[in-house]
Design a protein around this motif. Structure first.
Motif, PDB file in Angstrom:
ATOM      1  N   SER A  43       0.838  -1.191   0.000  1.00  0.00           N
ATOM      2  CA  SER A  43       0.000   0.000   0.000  1.00  0.00           C
ATOM      3  C   SER A  43       0.875   1.244   0.000  1.00  0.00           C
ATOM      4  O   SER A  43       2.095   1.174   0.219  1.00  0.00           O
ATOM      5  CB  SER A  43      -0.892   0.012   1.242  1.00  0.00           C
ATOM      6  OG  SER A  43      -0.085   0.178   2.414  1.00  0.00           O
ATOM      7  N   LEU A  44       0.259   2.395  -0.243  1.00  0.00           N
ATOM      8  CA  LEU A  44       1.016   3.646  -0.172  1.00  0.00           C
ATOM      9  C   LEU A  44       1.591   3.842   1.221  1.00  0.00           C
ATOM     10  O   LEU A  44       2.701   4.357   1.374  1.00  0.00           O
ATOM     11  CB  LEU A  44       0.119   4.830  -0.556  1.00  0.00           C
ATOM     12  CG  LEU A  44       0.785   6.214  -0.506  1.00  0.00           C
ATOM     13  CD1 LEU A  44       2.012   6.278  -1.401  1.00  0.00           C
ATOM     14  CD2 LEU A  44      -0.220   7.295  -0.889  1.00  0.00           C
ATOM     15  N   THR A  45       0.857   3.411   2.242  1.00  0.00           N
ATOM     16  CA  THR A  45       1.370   3.516   3.609  1.00  0.00           C
ATOM     17  C   THR A  45       2.660   2.723   3.752  1.00  0.00           C
ATOM     18  O   THR A  45       3.628   3.191   4.353  1.00  0.00           O
ATOM     19  CB  THR A  45       0.316   3.014   4.611  1.00  0.00           C
ATOM     20  OG1 THR A  45      -0.858   3.827   4.499  1.00  0.00           O
ATOM     21  CG2 THR A  45       0.846   3.081   6.040  1.00  0.00           C
ATOM     22  N   ASP A  46       2.694   1.515   3.192  1.00  0.00           N
ATOM     23  CA  ASP A  46       3.914   0.693   3.245  1.00  0.00           C
ATOM     24  C   ASP A  46       5.053   1.370   2.492  1.00  0.00           C
ATOM     25  O   ASP A  46       6.192   1.423   2.974  1.00  0.00           O
ATOM     26  CB  ASP A  46       3.659  -0.687   2.638  1.00  0.00           C
ATOM     27  CG  ASP A  46       2.636  -1.495   3.415  1.00  0.00           C
ATOM     28  OD1 ASP A  46       2.569  -1.318   4.647  1.00  0.00           O
ATOM     29  OD2 ASP A  46       1.904  -2.279   2.795  1.00  0.00           O
ATOM     30  N   LEU A  47       4.747   1.885   1.282  1.00  0.00           N
ATOM     31  CA  LEU A  47       5.772   2.550   0.476  1.00  0.00           C
ATOM     32  C   LEU A  47       6.309   3.779   1.198  1.00  0.00           C
ATOM     33  O   LEU A  47       7.515   4.019   1.226  1.00  0.00           O
ATOM     34  CB  LEU A  47       5.192   2.946  -0.880  1.00  0.00           C
ATOM     35  CG  LEU A  47       4.761   1.807  -1.801  1.00  0.00           C
ATOM     36  CD1 LEU A  47       3.969   2.360  -2.977  1.00  0.00           C
ATOM     37  CD2 LEU A  47       5.966   1.010  -2.289  1.00  0.00           C
ATOM     38  N   TYR A  48       5.402   4.549   1.763  1.00  0.00           N
ATOM     39  CA  TYR A  48       5.793   5.756   2.482  1.00  0.00           C
ATOM     40  C   TYR A  48       6.706   5.414   3.655  1.00  0.00           C
ATOM     41  O   TYR A  48       7.740   6.048   3.872  1.00  0.00           O
ATOM     42  CB  TYR A  48       4.547   6.489   2.964  1.00  0.00           C
ATOM     43  CG  TYR A  48       4.823   7.720   3.780  1.00  0.00           C
ATOM     44  CD1 TYR A  48       5.140   8.929   3.167  1.00  0.00           C
ATOM     45  CD2 TYR A  48       4.768   7.680   5.168  1.00  0.00           C
ATOM     46  CE1 TYR A  48       5.395  10.068   3.919  1.00  0.00           C
ATOM     47  CE2 TYR A  48       5.019   8.804   5.927  1.00  0.00           C
ATOM     48  CZ  TYR A  48       5.331  10.000   5.294  1.00  0.00           C
ATOM     49  OH  TYR A  48       5.589  11.117   6.048  1.00  0.00           O
ATOM     50  N   ARG A  49       6.318   4.387   4.392  1.00  0.00           N
ATOM     51  CA  ARG A  49       7.117   3.986   5.555  1.00  0.00           C
ATOM     52  C   ARG A  49       8.518   3.561   5.130  1.00  0.00           C
ATOM     53  O   ARG A  49       9.508   3.933   5.773  1.00  0.00           O
ATOM     54  CB  ARG A  49       6.414   2.836   6.284  1.00  0.00           C
ATOM     55  CG  ARG A  49       7.073   2.442   7.598  1.00  0.00           C
ATOM     56  CD  ARG A  49       6.392   1.225   8.196  1.00  0.00           C
ATOM     57  NE  ARG A  49       4.978   1.450   8.424  1.00  0.00           N
ATOM     58  CZ  ARG A  49       4.006   0.796   7.820  1.00  0.00           C
ATOM     59  NH1 ARG A  49       4.285  -0.135   6.902  1.00  0.00           N
ATOM     60  NH2 ARG A  49       2.742   1.039   8.099  1.00  0.00           N
ATOM     61  N   ASP A  50       8.605   2.832   4.024  1.00  0.00           N
ATOM     62  CA  ASP A  50       9.911   2.375   3.548  1.00  0.00           C
ATOM     63  C   ASP A  50      10.785   3.541   3.101  1.00  0.00           C
ATOM     64  O   ASP A  50      11.992   3.560   3.340  1.00  0.00           O
ATOM     65  CB  ASP A  50       9.742   1.393   2.382  1.00  0.00           C
ATOM     66  CG  ASP A  50       9.168   0.060   2.828  1.00  0.00           C
ATOM     67  OD1 ASP A  50       9.199  -0.226   4.045  1.00  0.00           O
ATOM     68  OD2 ASP A  50       8.671  -0.682   1.961  1.00  0.00           O
TER      69      ASP A  50
END
Length: 304
Positions: free
Chosen positions: A285-292
């Protein structure tokens, strides 16, 4: 070409580097999500677009030309901090602001009525802004950005404080504005909304644009991950060269692939042990991408 371009913006406040060679573009008819933590440089970028701040270097262009006073009058801007007169009636205020953008009284009145009805606050135009709920104040602020039919929309946290019904209305309006050809740029901490609404996303960190593109482009990685629902445990992956277990919960295993073709070996090894109910590439998800993207040991960001 009808595009909004941010080219190598740099801005410092004393020793604090707010922006450092920040660049991106928003095409006509595109919804662009501008995301980053507090103090990352989003609001500074928007204020430079509006001419509220001057950059130390770089420029913002519309249709290939630097933004001037006339172009900025064609921008619909919604600040994060509400810029409304609290004791003024909502309808009167929208008419007043529309006239500042050059509409005559009749056109301003018509635009006010259109947008307050569209945003679900038509019955509140006679109320003072300070007597409205925070969500309705947010709707008035959006109406103020739209009454002059802007060529460009720049919205800073437009979904803040809205209930689910208002979020849906706001989302529909942004889609409609992009459909008529306006570039729409908005910032938000609600990454699920950004993921649902945006054609492209830019992630800014410490004043630098660290990732930009469609979600599919942002998901591309040198080492793709695959999700497999099959054999329990992870021992069956251990001997496969170029495959590494990222996560495992019961029969669901996430495997990172570091060698072309290794994913097929993972599948074959799993099938040798029993049925495989699912085997598909992981779609973070975008949340996962953002966190990475933003998780690192960089120094703490200053306020920007």
């Amino acid at each position: 070409m009808a595009r909004l371009e941010v080219d190598s913006l740099t801005k410092s406040y004393g020793s604090v580097q707010a922006l450092s060679h920040t660049s991106f573009a928003v095409e006509a008819g595109e919804v662009f999500g501008f995301v980053g933590s507090n103090g990352s440089g989003k609001t500074t970028t928007m204020r430079i677009m509006l001419g509220v701040l001057e950059p130390d270097a770089g420029e913002v262009r519309w249709q290939g030309r630097p933004l001037d006073r006339e172009v900025r009058r064609r921008i619909g801007y919604m600040p994060e901090e509400r810029g409304l007169y609290p004791r003024m009636k909502a309808g009167d205020q929208l008419v007043y602001l529309a006239r500042l953008y050059g509409l005559d009284t009749a056109a301003a009145q018509q635009a006010m009525e259109r947008w307050t009805t569209r945003l679900g606050i038509g019955e509140r135009v006679g109320d003072e802004v300070q007597k409205l709920s925070l969500g309705n104040q947010q709707r008035v602020q959006l109406a103020a950005a739209l009454t002059h039919s802007p060529d460009i929309l720049v919205l800073d946290e437009p979904f803040s404080g809205l209930d689910p019904v208002a979020v849906e209305v706001m989302s529909e309006v942004l889609r409609e504005e992009s459909a008529r050809g306006a570039p729409v740029l908005f910032s938000s901490h609600q990454l699920d909304l950004v993921e649902r609404l945006c054609d492209r996303v830019g992630i800014i960190k410490n004043g630098r644009m660290v990732a930009s593109g469609t979600l599919d482009e942002l998901r591309r990685t040198e080492h793709p991950q695959w999700i497999l629902d099959g054999p329990a445990g992870t021992s069956w992956v251990t001997d496969i060269e170029g495959a590494r277990v990222i996560a495992n919960e019961g029969s669901r295993t996430t495997v990172e692939v570091r060698r072309p073709g290794a994913e097929q070996q993972v599948l074959q090894a799993a099938l040798a042990l029993g049925p495989v109910r699912e085997f598909a590439p992981a779609r973070p998800s975008l949340t996962d991408l953002y966190r990475d993207v933003v998780s690192s040991d960089d120094p703490k960001e200053g306020e920007r």
